[in-house]
Design an enzyme around this catalytic site. Structure first.
Site, PDB file in Angstrom:
ATOM      1  N   TYR A 225     -80.090  17.636  -5.768  1.00 15.64           N
ATOM      2  CA  TYR A 225     -80.944  17.246  -4.322  1.00 15.64           C
ATOM      3  C   TYR A 225     -82.179  18.038  -4.389  1.00 15.64           C
ATOM      4  O   TYR A 225     -83.186  17.544  -4.101  1.00 15.64           O
ATOM      5  CB  TYR A 225     -79.960  18.077  -3.234  1.00 15.64           C
ATOM      6  CG  TYR A 225     -78.838  17.479  -2.622  1.00 15.64           C
ATOM      7  CD1 TYR A 225     -78.000  16.383  -3.574  1.00 15.64           C
ATOM      8  CD2 TYR A 225     -78.235  17.828  -1.639  1.00 15.64           C
ATOM      9  CE1 TYR A 225     -76.949  15.819  -3.337  1.00 15.64           C
ATOM     10  CE2 TYR A 225     -76.984  17.371  -1.444  1.00 15.64           C
ATOM     11  CZ  TYR A 225     -76.504  16.400  -2.253  1.00 15.64           C
ATOM     12  OH  TYR A 225     -75.218  15.830  -1.725  1.00 15.64           O
TER      13      TYR A 225
ATOM     14  N   LYS B 263     -67.489  19.073 -13.463  1.00 19.96           N
ATOM     15  CA  LYS B 263     -67.086  17.987 -14.299  1.00 19.96           C
ATOM     16  C   LYS B 263     -67.534  18.399 -15.670  1.00 19.96           C
ATOM     17  O   LYS B 263     -68.553  17.603 -16.319  1.00 19.96           O
ATOM     18  CB  LYS B 263     -67.970  16.794 -13.554  1.00 19.96           C
ATOM     19  CG  LYS B 263     -67.824  15.562 -14.314  1.00 19.96           C
ATOM     20  CD  LYS B 263     -66.440  14.589 -13.768  1.00 19.96           C
ATOM     21  CE  LYS B 263     -66.155  13.433 -14.591  1.00 19.96           C
ATOM     22  NZ  LYS B 263     -64.967  12.802 -14.527  1.00 19.96           N
TER      23      LYS B 263
ATOM     24  N   ASP C 124     -62.980  14.648 -10.003  1.00 25.21           N
ATOM     25  CA  ASP C 124     -62.345  13.265  -9.626  1.00 25.21           C
ATOM     26  C   ASP C 124     -60.843  13.726  -9.177  1.00 25.21           C
ATOM     27  O   ASP C 124     -60.165  13.264  -8.374  1.00 25.21           O
ATOM     28  CB  ASP C 124     -62.380  12.306 -10.756  1.00 25.21           C
ATOM     29  CG  ASP C 124     -62.530  12.994 -12.143  1.00 25.21           C
ATOM     30  OD1 ASP C 124     -62.549  14.218 -12.309  1.00 25.21           O
ATOM     31  OD2 ASP C 124     -62.567  12.209 -13.105  1.00 25.21           O
TER      32      ASP C 124
ATOM     33  N   ASP D  72     -70.532  18.491  -1.265  1.00 23.02           N
ATOM     34  CA  ASP D  72     -71.112  17.428   0.029  1.00 23.02           C
ATOM     35  C   ASP D  72     -69.813  16.427   0.250  1.00 23.02           C
ATOM     36  O   ASP D  72     -69.442  16.330   1.363  1.00 23.02           O
ATOM     37  CB  ASP D  72     -72.398  16.894  -0.574  1.00 23.02           C
ATOM     38  CG  ASP D  72     -73.100  16.202   0.719  1.00 23.02           C
ATOM     39  OD1 ASP D  72     -72.509  16.075   2.059  1.00 23.02           O
ATOM     40  OD2 ASP D  72     -74.035  15.641   0.464  1.00 23.02           O
TER      41      ASP D  72
ATOM     42  N   ASP E 211     -66.482  16.732   3.167  1.00 24.13           N
ATOM     43  CA  ASP E 211     -66.217  15.671   4.189  1.00 24.13           C
ATOM     44  C   ASP E 211     -64.949  14.820   3.921  1.00 24.13           C
ATOM     45  O   ASP E 211     -64.140  14.825   5.072  1.00 24.13           O
ATOM     46  CB  ASP E 211     -67.476  14.594   4.220  1.00 24.13           C
ATOM     47  CG  ASP E 211     -68.617  14.766   4.945  1.00 24.13           C
ATOM     48  OD1 ASP E 211     -68.717  15.961   5.400  1.00 24.13           O
ATOM     49  OD2 ASP E 211     -69.113  13.512   5.282  1.00 24.13           O
TER      50      ASP E 211
END
Ligand code: NAD
Length: 356
Positions: free
Chosen positions: A142, A189, A221, A245, A249
């Protein structure tokens, strides 16, 4: 205890739910003999309308001077439909996080037993799930260099983390794990991404300082799958900005409605406490917004910024009792909820206050 709390309602239902959160803080102060003083500040669309700036300097200064911030939400349909608008409400939110150095976003994911039926996941899988997420908030893809090349046909975003950035959030997560089930899952990851390799290396190093905490490393994942398959296996989860993020959610659905979930953004200065939901203009002004996420944000504020554990527990228990008494706002009601038990924002707030 004497504390200054800054109320920053923002836009839409932020105004309605934060008013209830503030009343709860007031009630706690009265009950325990604390002296809480309040000030208010503008942010978002409300601030743009008043000053042309989504986070006026005056608001930022008040935030820095306060002991904690109870925040609502920012956003307005005007900007959602105009992605190219130069001045936008969420710029206020991002600037607040950056200026206050809020590098850790905490989201407790816990389903009240009374709402087991409200989630789309089977009750037997959910019952007992209690997860505390730590999402890194000021680094990653970001905030790295981004741009276009090849005449705009190729785009890039650079993900970057420093050892220091990973270390400080890892430490916060380990400290939290020590006060809970002493289990920490670090999500990355590391099989393909270099920042993830550094992330794992640093978490392994910090882990040596907390030998009592059992640490596991999961790929993002696999974590996405396990959160739905077996949420009870998680205690504290720590992860980078982008993975956090998305995963938080996903995890919010474990708790049923957005109207129930609180979050804390912390750094080394003032902490900011806010519902995870937005300004919900579809229900603004109707008096039906669920204020529990704001009330539970106030509980987090008492616990994390002021160290008032009992007071915080009291607030959570009051919410629990209101649910046990069968009261619901529209978003968490179902076909079995009697009509007279479905209350608006202020009325359910009053039920919470009564139980405090
Ligand atoms: P939203 O969270 O505002 O609403 C999503 C849905 O959930 C809506 O149907 C809404 O009515 C419902 N809902 C949310 N909170 C509720 C509550 N407390 N009680 C009952 N129902 C509730 O998300 P959105 O509709 O995608 O976004 C609306 C605006 O909010 C946008 O401008 C967006 O940019 C902004 N937003 C702000 C934040 C923030 O300030 N942190 C976060 C998300 C979205």
């Amino acid at each position: 205890m004497k504390k200054n709390i800054l109320i920053v309602p923002g836009d839409g239902i932020g105004q309605e739910v934060t008013a209830v959160g503030k009343k709860v803080l007031d009630k706690i102060a009265e009950k325990y003999g604390h002296e809480f003083t309040y000030d208010e500040a503008l942010i978002g669309h409300a601030a743009i309308e008043a000053t042309g700036n989504p986070l006026p300097d005056e608001s930022l200064e008040k935030m820095k001077q306060s002991d904690a911030v109870l925040f609502g939400a920012v956003g307005h349909p005007k900007y959602d439909n105009d992605p190219s608008a130069k001045v936008r409400p969420e710029q206020g939110l991002l600037k607040m996080r950056k200026e206050l150095g809020l590098y850790a976003n905490l989201r407790p994911i816990k389903l009240f037993d009374e709402l087991l039926g409200a989630s789309s996941i089977k009750p037997e899988i959910l019952k007992g799930a209690d997860i505390l997420f730590f999402r890194e908030l000021t680094g990653d893809i970001y905030f790295g260099e981004k741009g276009r090349k090849d005449n705009g046909d190729t785009a890039f975003d650079i993900a970057q983390y420093s050892r220091f950035e990973v270390e400080r959030i890892a430490r916060k997560a380990f400290e939290a794990a020590m006060t809970r089930g002493k289990k920490l899952c670090s999500v990355d990851k590391a099989n393909v991404i270099e920042t993830s390799r550094l992330w794992r290396e640093v978490v392994q190093q910090v882990a040596k300082e907390y030998p009592e905490v059992t640490v596991e490393h999961q790929f993002v994942d696999a974590t996405a799958m396990l959160l739905i398959k077996d949420p009870k296996r998680f205690d504290v989860v720590v992860t980078a900005n982008l993975f956090g993020d998305i995963l938080t959610d996903e995890a919010s659905q474990i708790a049923g409605s957005m109207g129930m979930l609180a979050s804390a953004s912390i750094g080394d200065g003032t902490g900011v406490y806010e519902p995870i939901h937005g300004s919900a203009h579809d229900i603004t002004g109707k008096g039906v917004a669920n204020p529990m996420a704001s009330v539970l944000s106030a509980a987090l504020l008492l616990d994390i910024s002021f160290g008032l554990k009992q007071e915080s527990e009291d607030v959570i228990n009051a919410v629990d009792q209101v649910l046990k008494a069968g009261f619901r706002t529209g978003d968490i009601a179902d076909s079995s909820t009697p009509k007279d038990k479905i209350l608006g924002t202020d009325a359910i707030g009053e039920e919470i206050l009564k139980r405090l």
